[in-house]
Structure formats: C-alpha cells, structure tokens
Write a protein that holds these residues in place. Sequence first.
Motif, PDB file in Angstrom:
ATOM      1  N   SER A 359     -11.404   8.127 -42.231  1.00 54.26           N
ATOM      2  CA  SER A 359     -12.461   9.335 -41.991  1.00 54.26           C
ATOM      3  C   SER A 359     -12.211  10.713 -42.476  1.00 54.26           C
ATOM      4  CB  SER A 359     -13.117   9.505 -40.338  1.00 54.26           C
ATOM      5  OG  SER A 359     -13.627   8.576 -40.040  1.00 54.26           O
ATOM      6  N   LEU A 360     -13.218  11.091 -43.460  1.00 54.21           N
ATOM      7  CA  LEU A 360     -13.077  12.420 -43.970  1.00 54.21           C
ATOM      8  C   LEU A 360     -14.382  13.377 -43.870  1.00 54.21           C
ATOM      9  CD1 LEU A 360     -11.043  11.561 -46.938  1.00 54.21           C
ATOM     10  CD2 LEU A 360      -9.972  12.884 -45.118  1.00 54.21           C
ATOM     11  N   PRO A 361     -14.129  15.047 -44.218  1.00 56.67           N
ATOM     12  CA  PRO A 361     -15.917  15.551 -43.498  1.00 56.67           C
ATOM     13  C   PRO A 361     -15.694  15.904 -44.750  1.00 56.67           C
ATOM     14  CG  PRO A 361     -13.524  17.446 -43.329  1.00 56.67           C
ATOM     15  CD  PRO A 361     -13.050  15.724 -43.610  1.00 56.67           C
ATOM     16  N   LEU A 362     -17.265  16.012 -45.132  1.00 60.54           N
ATOM     17  CA  LEU A 362     -18.310  16.182 -45.975  1.00 60.54           C
ATOM     18  C   LEU A 362     -19.488  16.607 -45.702  1.00 60.54           C
ATOM     19  CD1 LEU A 362     -18.669  12.961 -48.144  1.00 60.54           C
ATOM     20  CD2 LEU A 362     -17.536  15.010 -48.245  1.00 60.54           C
ATOM     21  N   VAL A 363     -19.562  18.018 -45.915  1.00 63.70           N
ATOM     22  CA  VAL A 363     -21.333  18.760 -45.814  1.00 63.70           C
ATOM     23  C   VAL A 363     -22.211  18.312 -46.469  1.00 63.70           C
ATOM     24  CG1 VAL A 363     -22.268  21.028 -45.719  1.00 63.70           C
ATOM     25  CG2 VAL A 363     -19.208  20.589 -45.168  1.00 63.70           C
ATOM     26  N   ARG A 364     -23.285  18.761 -45.455  1.00 59.82           N
ATOM     27  CA  ARG A 364     -24.610  17.916 -45.652  1.00 59.82           C
ATOM     28  C   ARG A 364     -25.518  18.826 -46.569  1.00 59.82           C
ATOM     29  NH1 ARG A 364     -27.341  14.476 -41.018  1.00 59.82           N
ATOM     30  NH2 ARG A 364     -27.820  16.745 -39.972  1.00 59.82           N
ATOM     31  N   MET A 365     -26.245  19.028 -47.821  1.00 58.39           N
ATOM     32  CA  MET A 365     -26.388  19.720 -48.279  1.00 58.39           C
ATOM     33  C   MET A 365     -28.165  20.764 -47.654  1.00 58.39           C
ATOM     34  SD  MET A 365     -25.537  21.376 -51.105  1.00 58.39           S
ATOM     35  CE  MET A 365     -26.830  21.162 -52.184  1.00 58.39           C
ATOM     36  N   GLU A 366     -28.426  20.015 -47.159  1.00 56.09           N
ATOM     37  CA  GLU A 366     -29.590  19.983 -47.058  1.00 56.09           C
ATOM     38  C   GLU A 366     -29.805  20.747 -45.421  1.00 56.09           C
ATOM     39  OE1 GLU A 366     -30.922  16.008 -43.984  1.00 56.09           O
ATOM     40  OE2 GLU A 366     -31.805  16.163 -45.158  1.00 56.09           O
ATOM     41  N   ASP A 367     -28.639  20.583 -44.854  1.00 56.39           N
ATOM     42  CA  ASP A 367     -28.281  21.715 -43.094  1.00 56.39           C
ATOM     43  C   ASP A 367     -27.398  22.618 -43.083  1.00 56.39           C
ATOM     44  OD1 ASP A 367     -27.232  19.984 -42.682  1.00 56.39           O
ATOM     45  OD2 ASP A 367     -28.913  19.020 -40.978  1.00 56.39           O
ATOM     46  N   GLY A 368     -26.241  22.021 -44.019  1.00 58.25           N
ATOM     47  CA  GLY A 368     -25.211  22.735 -44.653  1.00 58.25           C
ATOM     48  C   GLY A 368     -23.792  22.141 -42.646  1.00 58.25           C
ATOM     49  N   LYS A 369     -24.671  21.024 -42.074  1.00 60.71           N
ATOM     50  CA  LYS A 369     -23.843  20.557 -41.443  1.00 60.71           C
ATOM     51  C   LYS A 369     -22.630  19.692 -42.050  1.00 60.71           C
ATOM     52  CE  LYS A 369     -26.969  20.785 -38.122  1.00 60.71           C
ATOM     53  NZ  LYS A 369     -28.709  20.226 -37.093  1.00 60.71           N
ATOM     54  N   ARG A 370     -21.575  19.751 -41.229  1.00 60.77           N
ATOM     55  CA  ARG A 370     -20.349  19.049 -41.371  1.00 60.77           C
ATOM     56  C   ARG A 370     -20.317  17.232 -40.819  1.00 60.77           C
ATOM     57  NH1 ARG A 370     -14.152  18.937 -39.628  1.00 60.77           N
ATOM     58  NH2 ARG A 370     -12.879  19.443 -41.403  1.00 60.77           N
ATOM     59  N   LYS A 371     -20.134  16.694 -41.789  1.00 60.46           N
ATOM     60  CA  LYS A 371     -20.273  15.291 -40.721  1.00 60.46           C
ATOM     61  C   LYS A 371     -19.259  14.543 -41.728  1.00 60.46           C
ATOM     62  CE  LYS A 371     -23.356  10.974 -41.139  1.00 60.46           C
ATOM     63  NZ  LYS A 371     -24.954  10.350 -41.376  1.00 60.46           N
ATOM     64  N   MET A 372     -18.851  13.047 -40.765  1.00 61.29           N
ATOM     65  CA  MET A 372     -17.482  12.420 -41.465  1.00 61.29           C
ATOM     66  C   MET A 372     -18.125  10.980 -41.483  1.00 61.29           C
ATOM     67  SD  MET A 372     -14.819  14.640 -40.045  1.00 61.29           S
ATOM     68  CE  MET A 372     -13.535  13.536 -40.224  1.00 61.29           C
ATOM     69  N   HIS A 373     -17.386  11.332 -43.107  1.00 61.66           N
ATOM     70  CA  HIS A 373     -17.640   9.655 -43.257  1.00 61.66           C
ATOM     71  C   HIS A 373     -16.077   9.007 -43.556  1.00 61.66           C
ATOM     72  CE1 HIS A 373     -21.852  10.116 -45.356  1.00 61.66           C
ATOM     73  NE2 HIS A 373     -21.275  12.099 -44.860  1.00 61.66           N
ATOM     74  N   SER A 374     -16.054   7.496 -43.339  1.00 60.86           N
ATOM     75  CA  SER A 374     -15.129   6.678 -43.892  1.00 60.86           C
ATOM     76  C   SER A 374     -15.395   6.305 -45.092  1.00 60.86           C
ATOM     77  CB  SER A 374     -15.266   5.351 -42.588  1.00 60.86           C
ATOM     78  OG  SER A 374     -15.786   6.068 -41.326  1.00 60.86           O
ATOM     79  N   PHE A 375     -13.755   6.196 -45.501  1.00 62.50           N
ATOM     80  CA  PHE A 375     -13.538   6.046 -47.110  1.00 62.50           C
ATOM     81  C   PHE A 375     -12.401   4.771 -46.898  1.00 62.50           C
ATOM     82  CE2 PHE A 375     -15.583   9.885 -47.512  1.00 62.50           C
ATOM     83  CZ  PHE A 375     -15.803   9.812 -48.680  1.00 62.50           C
ATOM     84  N   SER A 376     -12.756   3.941 -47.564  1.00 59.18           N
ATOM     85  CA  SER A 376     -11.129   2.827 -47.738  1.00 59.18           C
ATOM     86  C   SER A 376     -10.120   3.577 -48.219  1.00 59.18           C
ATOM     87  CB  SER A 376     -11.850   1.520 -48.811  1.00 59.18           C
ATOM     88  OG  SER A 376     -10.816   0.473 -49.558  1.00 59.18           O
ATOM     89  N   ASN A 377      -8.941   2.863 -48.010  1.00 54.37           N
ATOM     90  CA  ASN A 377      -7.587   4.128 -47.994  1.00 54.37           C
ATOM     91  C   ASN A 377      -6.650   3.712 -48.825  1.00 54.37           C
ATOM     92  OD1 ASN A 377      -5.956   5.759 -47.781  1.00 54.37           O
ATOM     93  ND2 ASN A 377      -5.300   5.833 -45.578  1.00 54.37           N
ATOM     94  N   HIS A 378      -6.524   3.824 -50.119  1.00 50.54           N
ATOM     95  CA  HIS A 378      -5.606   3.267 -50.740  1.00 50.54           C
ATOM     96  C   HIS A 378      -4.306   4.281 -51.639  1.00 50.54           C
ATOM     97  CE1 HIS A 378      -8.779  -0.305 -52.573  1.00 50.54           C
ATOM     98  NE2 HIS A 378      -9.184   0.261 -51.347  1.00 50.54           N
ATOM     99  N   ASP A 379      -3.910   4.909 -50.296  1.00 49.72           N
ATOM    100  CA  ASP A 379      -3.070   6.178 -50.909  1.00 49.72           C
ATOM    101  C   ASP A 379      -1.456   4.878 -50.561  1.00 49.72           C
ATOM    102  OD1 ASP A 379      -2.514   5.452 -47.870  1.00 49.72           O
ATOM    103  OD2 ASP A 379      -2.530   7.430 -47.840  1.00 49.72           O
ATOM    104  N   ALA A 380      -2.296   3.537 -50.065  1.00 53.88           N
ATOM    105  CA  ALA A 380      -0.289   3.622 -50.683  1.00 53.88           C
ATOM    106  C   ALA A 380       0.394   3.008 -51.572  1.00 53.88           C
ATOM    107  CB  ALA A 380       0.112   1.854 -49.893  1.00 53.88           C
ATOM    108  N   ILE A 381       1.971   3.503 -52.171  1.00 58.21           N
ATOM    109  CA  ILE A 381       1.885   3.226 -53.660  1.00 58.21           C
ATOM    110  C   ILE A 381       2.720   2.043 -53.277  1.00 58.21           C
ATOM    111  CG2 ILE A 381       3.755   4.651 -55.277  1.00 58.21           C
ATOM    112  CD1 ILE A 381       2.847   7.165 -53.630  1.00 58.21           C
ATOM    113  N   ALA A 382       1.694   1.378 -55.293  1.00 58.81           N
ATOM    114  CA  ALA A 382       2.749   0.112 -55.115  1.00 58.81           C
ATOM    115  C   ALA A 382       3.478   0.760 -56.241  1.00 58.81           C
ATOM    116  CB  ALA A 382       1.553  -0.461 -55.621  1.00 58.81           C
TER     117      ALA A 382
END
Length: 510
Positions: A359-382
Amino acid sequence: MKVLLSLLVFCASLAWAGPVPPSPFEKSAQQALPSSQEIGAYLAVLDELSPRARLVELGKSAGGRPIEALLMSNSDDFLTGFAPQQGKPTVMLLGSQHGNEPSSAEAIQLLARQLVMGEHHELLDKLNLVLVAMANPDGRDLSSRYNATMDNTNIDYVALNAGETRLLVDALHTFQPDVVYDAHESGIWKRILTKEQGYLTDVDAQFDMGNNPNIDGELRTYTEQYLLPALLERVSTAGLPAVRYRGEITDIKQSVARGGLGITNLRNYAAMQGRISILVENRLDNKQGSYDSPRNIVERVRKQLLSMEQMLRLIADEADRVTRLSRQARQRWRSAADDGQILWMGVGFEVNKHEPVVSLPLVRMEDGKRKMHSFSNHDAIAAEEPVKLAAAYGITREQARMADWLRRHHITFEVLEAPRRVTIERLVIERLAVQPKARPGVREKLQAVVRTSPQSAELKAGDLLVPTDQPMGPLAALMLDPRSANSLYQESEWNWLAEGEFPVFPVITP
C-alpha cells in the motif's frame, strides 16, 4: 594567496554571521535559477577562496559547455594527485544529470560554500569529496532532460554514445571514488495518473543503491542490508520522510518494483566496478501548485541538501568499512554464489512472494487528501542463467570499433599480433525472442536463446582478447556476452544479435 583569501573569508563570515559569498541562486533571492556559466564562475570563486578546494575541468558537453568537478579535501595529496587515502572514502556527488531537475546543482553549490566557510569540518576530516554540480550543463541551460544533441546521458553507460557520459566514466577512473551519489528529482504530476485518474504521487525522498545481482556479493549485502536502511532512518529522523525507491508510479493499475537493474544507469554501472552507489529522487513539485518560490524551488533545494548532508555523515561514520569493502571489491570481485565466480546473465523483477501487495500513498487532485492505494509488488529480483566467469572474451568482428569502445570503458584488452590457438565456449544463437516490452528492470529488447559447446579455435591477427582478471572484468563480461540482458547488443547502434555463431565468445584457455 589562497590561504590569505581563506582567512579573509573566515573573518568576513564572523562579521556577516552568514554564508560568504552567496551562490548565484541566493543572490537572486532564491527566485531565479542561474545559468551553467554563472554556476561555473561561482565554483571558480570558491576554488580561489579556499586551500581546501580545487576546481578541475573534466571536459566539454555536446554543446561546448564546461563540465567541472570541485574537489574538497584537507589532503594536498588528494587535491593535487587525486590519491586515495587509507580509511578515508572518496565520495563523488553528481547533480542534474537531467537538466530539468535543477535542485541538486543548487544544493551541491550550497554544500561547497558551507565547506569553504568551515562548516561540517568533521566531514573533510573523514572524507575526500568530488562535487560535480552540473553533470549535464546543456540540459541546465536548455531546461531539458537531454544534452544539446538530445542524448539521455542517464541511460548511456553501456553504449557511451554521449560525450558527457564518457567524461563521467573517465572521472570514475581518475578519482576512484568509493561512493557515488547521483541526485535526481521525481515529478509528482504524471500524464495518466494525474490527468486521467486524478492523483499525484506523494513522496519527499526515495533512495536506492546498486541492486544488480552481479555486484560484488559482500558489497551488495552491506549496502542492501545495512547502509540503505541506515540512510533512510537518518534522513527521516532529520525531518524528511524517506523511503526505499519504488520506481515511477504513472498508473493506479500498474505494479511497482525498485530502481532498474540494468548497468546502463550510473548506479549499477558504478556498483559493478566495486563502488557504493546511491540514487536519490527528491520531490519535484507540481507546476500548478502555489508556493513561496517558483515551483517550490527553495524547499526542493533544502530537501536535496538535507539528503546529501545525511548521506555524507553516514559515510563518514562508516568510513573504515566503506573503504575496506569498496576497495576490496575493486581489487577482486566475488559474486554472492558459492564459488564466487558466477555471473547471472538473466536478471529482472518478479512478484515478491512474501509481500505480494503493498500500500502506497497518493494525493487526490480534487481535494488534496492523501489516500492509500494497493499495488502488486514486483520488487523481488530474479537472477537466471548462471554462467561461470570465463578467463577472457574473444572478439572477431569490427575489432577497431570494439577496441575504441573498450578504451572508453577503461577495459584492458590485447590486440593479437599473430594467430593464436585457444579453447573457447562456442556460442550459437538458435533463436531470438523479441520482447514485446523490455524485461522489467533492464533494457533487454531481444532475448537470445544460445547453445554452447567447448571447442578449440584459432584467433586471427587483429582479433581482440579481453581478460576478465582485471577490475573491469565482470562488467566487461556482462556487456560482451550475448546471453546477458545487459549486453551491448541491446543498444540500437550495436545490433549484432542474429541466428548463428556469435563473433564474441568466452575463452576458457587463452
């Protein structure tokens, strides 16, 4: 004369109770960005004012602008002969490889001015500094990501097409830094994320280090497991929220990973040479925002300077371990594999099985409020396709052109004066898999499926032999081997990949 001027500056600082002389940015009341010429003139003033400073021209940009390094040190041996010192790391800081990310160039000038004024004296007791305020002066004056001939120098560290990149590679070998710090900015406004989906990214400082799995094993373990977490903690404690680099978030639906694994970027290129390599991306504020200075440039410079200062303090505290691990890696590279001599030809990112979603934070343009969003995490190095490091590589095509490219990388090679019988690993490309999208983390456009077989072969007079028993050996192998996702042949001007026997190959017995 420099000693006398230094005393005058010190006395002036007592009278003014402030920085002397101010940088061009400060003279403009922190409203206007100075040109590359103004910055160069200011660095020359600092050189004249302090016996601890020396300005060195590295060369000229594509547009004819000087690229300079301001050396800062308490050691005359370093200032005059660039000599490394026992237990005293040399740290190279690079600003504005992308000219439209200007805050790091201003922060480096402020850092230099503080050092000239006698501030942070403990840093020069423990470190030698190479300050390159403008790695891309063309981009600075043109407000562009590119140089005057539209080269993106930031991803040119394999092909070395741009003169700027070649100058920085030369600087790595001239000054032999133990630590390389590459300062960037990351825009919070993204075309799809912001314009279509209504969100801005929300990050103040994100850091990454050399992460290619072929970096010297002990050096990589130290940077990954200790130095990076320690840096994040220090910067955050100093008041600037810092996180591990997650790459560019441009779409709510995308996956996230880390900074790229490829050696086309400075971070991994320098780390493959046995240097601790650090990337920072500080926040580049939105053009449409309302700030006390143009595009919040004063705050952006403050964040860059804070990030640099905390990094330098950490390296100073870790001076003995940093110099030992870095110079040990440059003397004799050892992979993390059991026998210490394995290169991974295939590298990329994959899903992190232990943390598949973040979960990473983004800021909503319309009101400037911070909101958490879920992202698929591909940070494992193969790491795939292990290959034992060969004794050498043979080159039987375009030898003169290849020789010029090897010299640019400071890779040692031999031009055969007479035919020589050697044992090689014959490489035959059976097919090429076109990547519809470059493999995550690297710039691999074509994946070569290769059949190998040992055989005796005769190299001809004029062919090249590149030994891997040299500081640049493992890096040379990754760039020369067609099986490598980081190979030279992924670059458009070196389009050698084709089915059949390949003209560059490992040499088992030279």
